[in-house]
Enzyme design. Structure first.
Site, PDB file in Angstrom:
ATOM      1  N   ASP A   1      38.272  50.654  53.313  1.00 19.86           N
ATOM      2  CA  ASP A   1      39.475  51.476  53.454  1.00 19.86           C
ATOM      3  C   ASP A   1      39.023  52.917  53.643  1.00 19.86           C
ATOM      4  OD1 ASP A   1      42.012  52.472  53.505  1.00 19.86           O
ATOM      5  OD2 ASP A   1      42.648  51.585  51.601  1.00 19.86           O
TER       6      ASP A   1
ATOM      7  N   GLU B   1      41.452  50.115  58.045  1.00 18.89           N
ATOM      8  CA  GLU B   1      41.288  49.143  56.968  1.00 18.89           C
ATOM      9  C   GLU B   1      40.902  47.789  57.564  1.00 18.89           C
ATOM     10  OE1 GLU B   1      43.970  47.483  53.194  1.00 18.89           O
ATOM     11  OE2 GLU B   1      44.875  48.740  54.744  1.00 18.89           O
TER      12      GLU B   1
END
Length: 460
Positions: free
Chosen positions: A11, A106
């Site tokens: 992330d 992500e």
């Protein structure tokens, strides 16, 4: 569940805002908010400096401005973010053939499938190497979670933020999850969380102790059983390299409610054109045209029409969306419009009948003696405005001046535009103001964050 932490979740940290800070030296270490700047805009991403004031994604922009009035507020540059995302995804692809992107910033990676990790030590080494490679390639940081399942890897990356790595050893899942809030589990949003709280369940251990039967009674068979398994730390979902798109859509929220029926029709046609552009870019066609209308009272109506066969023809989609609009009452005003295409296919079977009908209807409705209608000024596109000489410069976007080189728009209004001249590798730059129609000032291209530079003239 795996016996080694070989599922990685990456992330990127405050991605949009961090990219803007890296591109703009004067904003580093300062609160930055990226999103829609109109009265109804929402926050896409807030830098960690802005988050200290309580600003977060999906917050109304007006509320963010009240919380952090001195932050820099910028319009998103999705092309720029996408180019950085492609660099990151390429690095992930070097680790494994099984990469599952969730968004621009992500993704999940199956390290075992790539042969780069089969135990705790090699998994940690791969994660640390990835973080170094991302920083060296993009100049940005990412947080990494490693675990034996996707659910736990994502929880680990959240624990690692910002700019860290957390590894959850298989076998420690229940001990780790027990004291955490039920909201940490996938599928537990505000409504489900409140429902569980009223039943006396606020932590993951509460769910495990309640038992599957009680959760099924409260939430239904599918959701209750799934939640009980997750509360035990069990998640056997595989990393999937490609996920089939189910639909393609675009929508716009308007700063002021639209009442003019002609203007509403024009906006629907423009949305249809944009939707087809995305449809073609994805290599798909579709059978079902969907129109979304959110009215002045926040009520949302959705209408759809299924064609004889899949299409990516803008005329077909535009006319179908127009027909759907005819069945919607917009007299009270419209705050949002959207056009989508679903029922996607990998080929195009042109709907010749629909095209012929649309062409015939257009021909029949044409009045040879009529004067062509000119759109109202507020309906003009940015390109049309530029052609007319009234250029618009969005805050945060790139520009280039013939004398001062590369810079970005700090603000504009009353016929003037303020530009800060600096580059990713430079010191914070000087600010200058120009007339909005200055011929020496033009739109620019984003500069690379690492190893780039435009060789712009020094600003005295």
């Amino acid at each position: 569940m795996r016996t080694a932490p070989t599922i990685l979740h990456l992330d990127m940290d405050a991605f949009f805002a961090a990219a803007e800070q890296a591109a703009k030296p004067s904003l580093r270490g300062k609160p930055v908010v990226v999103g829609g700047l109109g009265p109804r805009g929402v926050v896409a991403t807030a830098s960690y400096e802005a988050r200290r004031f309580g600003v977060h994604s999906a917050m109304p922009m007006a509320q963010a401005r009240r919380l952090a009035p001195n932050a820099a507020y910028l319009v998103p540059r999705f092309g720029f973010y996408r180019s950085i995302s492609e660099q990151v995804m390429e690095l992930l692809g070097q680790l494994s053939p099984l990469v599952e992107p969730l968004s621009l910033d992500e993704a999940f990676v199956d390290l075992e499938a790539g042969g780069v990790a089969d135990d705790t030590g090699t998994a940690r080494e791969a994660g640390e190497r990835l973080r170094r490679d991302i920083l060296g390639t993009t100049g940005l940081t990412g947080s990494v979670g490693l675990a034996g399942s996707k659910m736990l890897a994502k929880i680990a990356s959240e624990e690692a933020k910002p700019d860290g790595l957390v590894l959850i050893e298989p076998g420690t899942e229940r001990e780790l999850l027990g004291p955490k809030s039920v909201r940490i589990l996938p599928g537990v949003g505000p409504a489900t969380g409140e429902h569980l709280r009223r039943a006396g369940m606020t932590t993951v251990s509460d769910l495990a102790e309640a038992g599957e039967d009680e959760l099924v009674r409260l939430l239904g068979r599918a959701h209750g059983a799934s939640l009980y398994r997750m509360a035990q730390g069990y998640d056997d979902r595989p990393v999937v390299a490609e996920r089939d798109a189910k639909s393609v859509s675009v929508e716009d929220t308007f700063d002021v409610d639209l009442h003019d029926r002609v203007r509403i029709r024009i906006e629907v046609e423009r949305l249809a054109e944009r939707c087809v552009g995305r449809l073609r870019a994805s290599g798909h066609s579709g059978r079902t045209i969907v129109l979304k209308v959110r009215r002045f009272d926040f009520s949302t109506l959705t209408r759809s029409e299924t064609l004889r066969g899949p299409t990516d023809d803008p005329l077909v989609v535009r006319e179908a969306a127009g027909r759907l609009l005819e069945g919607v009452d917009t007299t009270g005003g419209v705050r949002l419009l959207g056009v989508g295409v679903s029922g996607l296919a990998d080929y195009t079977q042109e709907d010749l009948f629909a095209q012929a009908e649309a062409a015939e209807a257009a021909e029949e409705s044409r009045d040879p003696g009529a004067v062509e209608e000119v759109a109202a000024p507020e309906a003009a596109t940015a390109e049309e405005s530029a052609a007319a000489g009234s250029r618009r410069f969005a805050p945060g976007h790139d520009v280039r001046h013939a004398v001062y080189g590369a810079g970005w728009v700090q603000g504009s209004g009353v016929g003037r535009v303020t530009v800060r001249f600096e580059e990713p590798g430079s010191a914070p730059g000087r600010v200058r103001t120009f007339l909005v129609d200055d011929p020496e000032l033009v739109e620019g291209e984003p500069l690379p964050l690492v190893g780039g530079g435009s060789g712009a003239a020094a600003v005295a």
